[in-house]
Design an enzyme around this catalytic site. Structure first.
Site, PDB file in Angstrom:
ATOM      1  NE  ARG A 224     -21.326  64.059  50.267  1.00  0.00           N
ATOM      2  CZ  ARG A 224     -21.118  64.097  48.949  1.00  0.00           C
ATOM      3  NH1 ARG A 224     -21.642  63.174  48.155  1.00  0.00           N
ATOM      4  NH2 ARG A 224     -20.386  65.054  48.425  1.00  0.00           N
ATOM      5  CD  GLU A 266     -26.390  61.034  42.901  1.00  0.00           C
ATOM      6  OE1 GLU A 266     -26.339  60.429  41.809  1.00  0.00           O
ATOM      7  OE2 GLU A 266     -25.457  61.040  43.728  1.00  0.00           O
ATOM      8  CE1 TYR A 317     -16.511  60.969  38.481  1.00  0.00           C
ATOM      9  CE2 TYR A 317     -17.650  62.737  39.640  1.00  0.00           C
ATOM     10  CZ  TYR A 317     -17.347  61.399  39.501  1.00  0.00           C
ATOM     11  OH  TYR A 317     -17.896  60.487  40.373  1.00  0.00           O
TER      12      TYR A 317
END
Length: 347
Positions: A224, A266, A317
């Site tokens: 992912r 990522e 966040y």
């Protein structure tokens, strides 16, 4: 895949990191739509297009030597970035096998692995490593097997032991994390580890992800994409080193935003390991400055829309609040409002 020339660059101090035109083209831009919500978004980790970051199970690119050197420097300053618990010895050897076999098969111009029973011979030409050892005998390597091999690969690696219908982060090599700590998270369960992520728990993302991963099969890895943003191309944005990188978040101005702000993506892959039954979780980070990103206008337009519509909890966040509006304003003139459709292709 074109053979990249390994670059001499740094991810700290003078921040000499940059992407070649080819590295920009193959950047894993993560937004197929104009809005973003945290999701599992898992797919099979199958070979992708030639030259892409998905071509091989483990990606090696032009930043390989620079990233390995940055890892060495971080470990020199803080050896606890590599956590190995005693019961994970089988998983250590699983990782040696996974990485060595993958790199030798996919990049034979740089890596070589020969076997005579348990007597193995590993050659890493870019790093100048020529190591003969006995598989299963840690005394024949200069350091623990997991540390030995993860010093030679890009990205962070967290090994999750499966027990009691849960996954526990019991081993890790983490030197390029986006504001989390392996020393703090070591031993945590899957949901404890991901607990700080806003919105995701409310919609049951991690319940579904855990259920899926507990049934992950050997030989069928999955992947992912995840993303955040960062100021300056620093790999090590750990809580331990916040005094070094935290103040950068308030240094962004309309004049320097294109140079200083980076999209950080990522590529996360998960592999079931054969002997230990653990799961290897790789977190391979890619950085691109806004100036580099907008060389493909489609990407600049889409990022503008993503940031405009980002939920405030996710913005906080991800640590974007200090400079998010500055980025939105900088990207706004590039967004003509045209329908971009679906997909992430740069053209």
């Amino acid at each position: 895949m074109n053979t990249p020339a390994f670059k001499h660059e740094t991810f700290r101090d003078d921040y000499s990191f940059s992407n070649s035109a080819e590295a920009i083209r193959r950047f894993p831009f993560p937004f197929p739509e104009d809005d973003y919500m945290y999701s599992v978004n898992i797919e099979q980790h199958e070979p992708g297009a030639p030259g892409s970051v998905l071509e091989h199970l483990i990606d090696i690119d032009e930043h390989y030597l620079a990233e390995c050197e940055d890892r060495r420097l971080t470990l020199e300053q803080d050896p606890d970035r590599c956590i190995i618990t005693p019961h994970m010895i089988d998983a250590q050897w699983d990782m040696v096998e996974l990485v060595m076999e993958s790199l030798a098969a996919d990049y034979p111009q740089w890596f070589s692995l020969s076997k005579n029973g348990d007597d193995w011979h590993w050659i890493n030409t870019p790093m100048g490593i020529d190591q003969q050892f006995r598989f299963g005998d840690a005394s024949t390597l200069p350091m623990p097997p997991f540390e030995f091999i993860t010093r030679q690969v890009q990205g962070d690696w967290i090994i999750m032991d499966q027990r009691d219908d849960d996954l526990f982060a019991d081993m890790g090599m983490v030197t390029s994390q986006a504001d989390w700590s392996i020393a703090f998270d070591a031993g945590m369960s899957f949901k404890e580890w991901h607990g700080p992520v806003p919105q995701a728990n409310e919609i049951g993302v991690f319940d579904r992800a855990l259920k899926y991963l507990l049934h992950l099969q050997y030989g069928s890895p999955v992947r992912r994409l995840n993303w955040t943003m960062t100021v300056n191309p620093r790999l090590d944005t750990s809580p331990e080193n916040y005094p070094f990188w935290g103040p950068d978040n308030v240094s962004v101005t309309p004049e320097n935003v294109g140079d200083k702000v980076y999209l950080r993506v990522e590529l996360q892959a998960l592999f079931r390991l054969p002997r230990s039954n653990a799961i290897a979780f790789s977190v391979r980070g890619y950085l691109i400055s806004l100036n580099e990103l907008v060389t493909y206008p489609r990407w600049g337009k889409r990022l503008h829309r993503i940031l405009k519509g980002l939920h405030p909890d996710l913005s906080e966040y991800k640590g974007l609040d200090h400079y998010r509006q500055t980025v939105i304003d900088w990207l706004a003139p590039m967004d003509d409002g045209a329908d971009l459709g679906l997909g992430t292709q740069p053209e």
